[in-house]
Design an enzyme around this catalytic site. Structure first.
Site, short mmCIF file in Angstrom:
data_model
loop_
_atom_site.label_atom_id
_atom_site.label_comp_id
_atom_site.label_asym_id
_atom_site.label_seq_id
_atom_site.Cartn_x
_atom_site.Cartn_y
_atom_site.Cartn_z
N PRO A 232 36.36 -49.23 -92.56
CA PRO A 232 36.70 -48.05 -91.74
C PRO A 232 37.96 -47.35 -92.22
O PRO A 232 38.02 -46.11 -92.28
CB PRO A 232 36.88 -48.64 -90.34
N TYR A 233 38.98 -48.14 -92.56
CA TYR A 233 40.24 -47.58 -93.04
C TYR A 233 40.06 -46.92 -94.40
O TYR A 233 40.50 -45.79 -94.61
CB TYR A 233 41.28 -48.70 -93.11
N ALA A 234 39.38 -47.62 -95.32
CA ALA A 234 39.17 -47.06 -96.66
C ALA A 234 38.35 -45.77 -96.60
O ALA A 234 38.61 -44.83 -97.36
CB ALA A 234 38.48 -48.09 -97.55
#
Length: 246
Positions: A154-156
């Site tokens: 999700p962050y990437a």
């Protein structure tokens, strides 16, 4: 590019903590007048302003949600009122929530997208309008867009969007003599990164790099300072200061 302080001027979002704080301190050392942006921790931002000014530098604190275009318009207005203009914008504000895709709370995904994607576009819009000729816009991503470790999807994904806009914005600013680049750090020894990790995990992550250590906030600030100052022929790029991990 004279200012009321006699310095070039930088606005650092997320400047009150972690990597952002080291960026503020490095740019102030390099002679920039610096605006320290904070989202919630005004006391920390004010303390950093006091530290910079006590060393003979020029600094102010500005607050607000980076995803709120009205708040950021006011923040840029405050910087211009204080220092006469803006030469460099460093968009270090961001949030990181780790989860496997199958377990992801979509509300957390929305929170990250609001800050990391919408916030980056809001700052980019203001910077594109305000940064003076000879200036620089510096975004932040993560080496996880290459490393692609489990729980970072999700962050990437949110940071890959930032990388995707960088070269396009550089091209859209043709003729204005403004560079646009993204810094994508690897594992860096900030309080946020170290929180909740045991020593074995920290040692394993430090061992990933051929240089056999974690990065430091000062390492990342060095890269930012290069892009903010002498690196005028680096444009539209994503730089990966990670010690050779990827």
């Amino acid at each position: 590019m004279s200012t009321r302080s006699g310095s070039r001027v930088a606005l650092v979002t997320g400047g009150s903590g972690g990597i952002g704080q080291s960026v503020v301190e490095r740019l102030a050392t390099d002679g920039f007048a610096v605006a320290v942006h904070y989202a919630g921790n005004k006391l920390k931002a004010d303390a950093l302003v006091e530290k910079v000014t006590a060393s003979g530098g020029h600094a102010i604190a500005v607050g607000g949600d980076v995803a709120d275009e009205n708040a950021m318009t006011a923040a840029f207005d405050a910087v211009e009122q204080a220092f006469g203009g803006v030469d460099v914008v460093v968009n270090a504000a961001g949030i990181m929530i780790l989860s496997t895709i199958i377990d992801l709370d979509l509300a957390d995904l929305d929170r990250m997208h609001r800050t990391n994607i919408r916030g980056s576009f809001v700052i980019a819009q203001q910077a594109a309008k305000r940064v003076r000729s000879g200036g620089a816009i510096i975004n932040f991503s993560t080496s996880q867009t290459r490393l692609q470790h489990p729980t970072y999807a999700p962050y990437a994904a949110s940071k890959a969007a930032v990388e995707g806009m960088t070269l396009i914005l550089a091209r859209e600013l043709r003729g204005k003599d403004i560079t646009v680049n993204t810094v994508a750090p690897g594992p860096t020894a900030t309080a946020l990164f170290l929180e909740g990790k045991d020593q074995a995990t920290i040692d394993r992550l430090a061992g990933l790099a051929p240089l056999e250590r974690l990065g430091t906030p000062e390492d990342i600030a060095e890269t930012v300072a290069h892009l903010a100052g002498p690196a005028r022929w680096v444009n539209g790029q994503t730089i990966f200061p990670n010690g050779g991990i990827a």
